[in-house]
Design an enzyme around this catalytic site. Structure first.
Site, mmCIF file in Angstrom:
data_model
loop_
_atom_site.group_PDB
_atom_site.id
_atom_site.type_symbol
_atom_site.label_atom_id
_atom_site.label_comp_id
_atom_site.label_asym_id
_atom_site.label_seq_id
_atom_site.Cartn_x
_atom_site.Cartn_y
_atom_site.Cartn_z
ATOM 1 N N HIS A 61 0.989 -1.084 -0.030
ATOM 2 C CA HIS A 61 -0.005 -0.143 0.136
ATOM 3 C C HIS A 61 0.945 1.231 0.047
ATOM 4 C CE1 HIS A 61 -3.910 2.181 0.627
ATOM 5 N NE2 HIS A 61 -3.392 2.786 1.562
ATOM 6 N N HIS A 113 -9.988 3.080 -0.165
ATOM 7 C CA HIS A 113 -10.309 2.599 0.806
ATOM 8 C C HIS A 113 -11.129 1.399 0.861
ATOM 9 C CE1 HIS A 113 -9.463 4.861 4.950
ATOM 10 N NE2 HIS A 113 -8.433 5.034 4.168
#
Length: 730
Positions: free
Chosen positions: A34, A82
């Site tokens: 990420h 998200h």
């Protein structure tokens, strides 16, 4: 959180010792997929990010471009995923996605003026998919509405492979004048690091590492602590504080506290400038007792930004923060020594090279299996069934249920609302003084720049053909912008895929990178920022490769043709490569085949840039009454969406394959209602095929004849077919 054995070995070799617990956790998060893009970085260089109007390329909190119409006015653009948090807690996961991307814009010195949301869920028929949709939309709505940033564009798509791994991709656009620009690059040793915003808690702990793993079956209960909890009212105060800090020129650099929290933001800020930092974690405002160094460093508590501030400005920064009831604490300083050092209770918790922790993650060397398109297996279906199937699909149905929950008119810039091909905003002034914007709302449409915004992707397309589908997604967003008479300027992307350690998945990911980079290059649209979200895999398997794009374009003034018919012109179809005679029709990736069957993906146009340029020009002709792109659901859905109670159309099409002609989804097409069809034909001569397909009228009915088959639907019947979301969710 656990640092892998291979990464630990690299760290031990560099440090010549075992890492402390806090260091190990910091490396584990900052070296996660990420944060470090260790699997995707070898591919991301294929994107072209330079251009005449690019001010800040990828690598900062957001990309920045200058307006062609006013080189002293900049746009900041960013996009955030998200995904995993929104599966565990759809409301907070989506809400904090909005908060995070808005802070990325703030940290560039910009004022946020628009949001887009691109949402992907499992089969709409499943109760769990509707539960996730409801929570995600409520989270985005409550947060965006509360902070006063309009959500103006986006997409909502359903596909069975998102069932246990929904995608929530949110983008933000901000505006600033050239003299307000700041970046996330520390400027000078001796400057202070000031943490402004909310106090730090234990929520969101290890969020970066959580986002870099496959979703486990027990994630909804076991990973709840990794999801941040947002407070939009505090974010609104942070927006106002940031405005004051920028207006008074009190900030040298800034970085949002997002993935990996304070540890990520502060180490990256100083490393980018070639510096180090000394940080005292005791000085970080904490809202929970007995927090460890690891918890303080890696908490992803929301509504926080770290600023680089000179000695002379610290008191004023703290005074302004106090005015808005926010914390403002000096937590350390920028150092000439390039080490990143953190202490807690007088003991050293972290002492590592700043550049190494931020940039030292070993790149992954992954195997690739290139995807192949499936064999043709088209089921037989008659014209009426085909049309009603695509009109009633949740993917092509009206998304009014979603966007009506968003305040899309706050800030009084929205000239074209959600529901059209692209949103259109009026950019009247570069400064962030909203009161001035409101007072100038009566300006004529010729005195402002129009900003068109389009966002989304189609997983059916990229599931069928990753490269071609991604190319099509980029072209479709550009077509949406050109349909409003605007010229594409720049884009940001969010590249979502499954577990890259699976060669087939990594091959699909490489395909969407190549497709999206090629189409943006062909269109001369620089990709100035983005996000990569991998490991979107669960017990049900990987998601379809999903290359979400948010693209902006500009035009003089902010008048634009709507997609709705006026009822007074001729309908012209431009760009269709598979209409007429014995032309081959391909239904690969179409909504018609989503429930079963396969085919090759439609042919892509040879010169998309000239098509987009021509369409934008024709859209602004005084004879043009309406323009609507042809994409999801094909021509059948496009025509149905143009009909309303006061305007209908009588359309006749000559096609050897009536169902294919109406339902194929080749990108780079549009229907134009015009009073001068000859001018449209002349404009597209040598650029794209042009076919007159009928006349608009005031009947409120779509009469559609294809070869020897015909169907007819009035506006009420069309609205009824396309109301599936409202019927199920209201």
């Amino acid at each position: 959180m656990a640092l892998s054995d291979s990464d630990r070995a690299v760290v031990v070799e560099e440090l010549d010792r075992d890492p402390t617990a806090a260091e190990a956790a910091l490396f584990e998060n900052l070296w996660s997929e990420h944060c470090s893009y260790r699997s995707s970085r070898p591919l991301l260089g294929r994107f072209e990010s330079d251009g005449e109007h690019v001010v800040v390329p990828p690598g900062d909190d957001a990309g920045v471009v200058a307006l062609p119409e006013d080189e002293d006015t900049y746009l900041a653009m960013g996009i955030e995923s998200h995904n995993h948090p929104s599966f565990v807690d759809p409301y907070d996961g989506a809400a904090t996605g909005v908060g995070g991307i808005v802070r990325d814009i703030l940290s560039m010195g910009a004022f946020p003026i628009a949001l887009t949301d691109s949402l992907y869920f499992g089969d709409f028929e499943r109760e769990h998919s509707r539960y996730l949709l409801d929570g995600v939309v409520e989270g985005i709505s409550d947060y965006g509405n509360s902070i006063g940033v309009p959500t103006v564009a986006g997409s909502t798509t359903f596909h069975e492979d998102y069932e246990e791994n929904p995608l929530v991709n949110v983008a933000c656009v901000g505006m600033l004048s050239a003299d307000r620009l700041i970046t996330a690059e520390a400027q000078a040793a001796g400057n202070n690091l000031v943490l402004v915003g909310a106090s730090t808690g234990r929520d969101g702990l290890g969020g970066a590492s959580f986002a870099s793993e496959d979703i486990a079956e027990d994630a909804e209960t076991e990973d709840r602590s990794a999801v941040q909890v947002g407070n939009p009212y505090r974010e609104k105060l942070l927006i106002e504080t940031n405005e004051a800090l920028i207006e008074e020129d009190l900030v040298e650099s800034a970085r949002d506290l997002g993935a990996a929290g304070l540890g990520g933001a502060s180490s990256e800020l100083v490393a980018k400038g070639g510096f180090g930092a000394d940080i005292d974690l005791d000085d970080v405002p904490q809202r929970e007792p007995n927090m460890t160094a690891t918890e303080i460093l890696l908490s992803e508590s929301q509504e926080r930004i770290v600023y680089e501030v000179t000695d002379e400005h610290v008191a004023r920064v703290q005074e302004l923060a106090e005015r808005y009831d926010l914390e403002a604490a000096v937590i350390g300083e920028v150092t000439e020594d390039p080490n990143y050092t953190c202490t807690r209770d007088g003991e050293v918790a972290v002492d590592v090279p700043a550049e190494f922790v931020g940039e030292g993650a070993p790149l992954a060397d992954l195997a690739v299996v290139e995807p192949e398109q499936p064999e043709t297996d088209r089921p037989g279906v008659d014209l009426a069934d085909a049309v009603e199937t695509v009109l009633a699909s949740p993917n092509t149905a009206s998304k009014r249920w979603v966007y009506r929950q968003y305040d899309h008119e706050v800030q009084v810039r929205t000239a074209m609302r959600p529901g059209d091909d692209a949103a259109l905003l009026a950019l009247r002034e570069a400064r962030a003084d909203r009161r001035s914007a409101e007072r100038s709302s009566g300006d004529s449409r010729e005195t402002a720049t129009g900003l068109a915004i389009s966002a989304g992707a189609d997983p059916n397309w990229t599931d069928a053909a990753p490269y071609e589908g991604a190319f099509a997604a980029g072209l479709e967003n550009a077509t949406n912008i050109a349909a409003k008479g605007a010229t594409p300027l720049a884009a940001v992307d969010c590249l979502n895929a499954g577990n890259p350690e699976k060669p087939e998945v990594y091959g699909e990911f490489a395909g969407i990178v190549d497709g999206l980079s090629d189409v943006c290059s062909d269109l001369s649209v620089p990709v100035v920022g983005g996000n990569v979200s991998l490991y979107n895999d669960s017990s049900t398997g990987p998601i379809p490769p999903t290359p979400t794009l948010t693209m902006v374009g500009t035009k003089p003034g902010f008048s634009a043709p709507p997609m709705s018919l006026s009822g007074e012109g001729t309908l012209v179809l431009v760009g269709d490569l598979a209409l007429g005679g014995d032309a081959e029709v391909r239904l690969g990736g179409s909504e018609l085949l989503a429930e079963g069957g396969s085919d090759r993906f439609p042919e892509l146009p040879d010169d998309p840039a000239t098509f987009i340029e021509t369409l934008a020009d024709v859209a602004d002709h005084e004879d043009t009454l309406a323009v609507h792109d042809v994409s999801h659901g094909g021509l059948a859905v496009t025509l149905a969406e143009m009909i309303h109670d006061n305007a209908g159309a009588d359309v006749t099409i000559d096609a050897a394959d009536p169902v294919g002609a109406l339902c194929h989804e080749q990108p780079g097409r549009a229907v134009i209602e015009t009073t001068d069809p000859a001018a449209v034909e002349a404009a597209f001569d040598g650029v794209a095929p042009v076919v007159e397909i009928g006349e608009a009228d005031d009947s409120g009915t779509l009469d559609l004849s294809v070869s020897e088959e015909s169907v007819s639907y009035d506006a009420a019947a069309i609205a009824d077919l396309r109301s599936v979301l409202e019927d199920e969710l209201d």
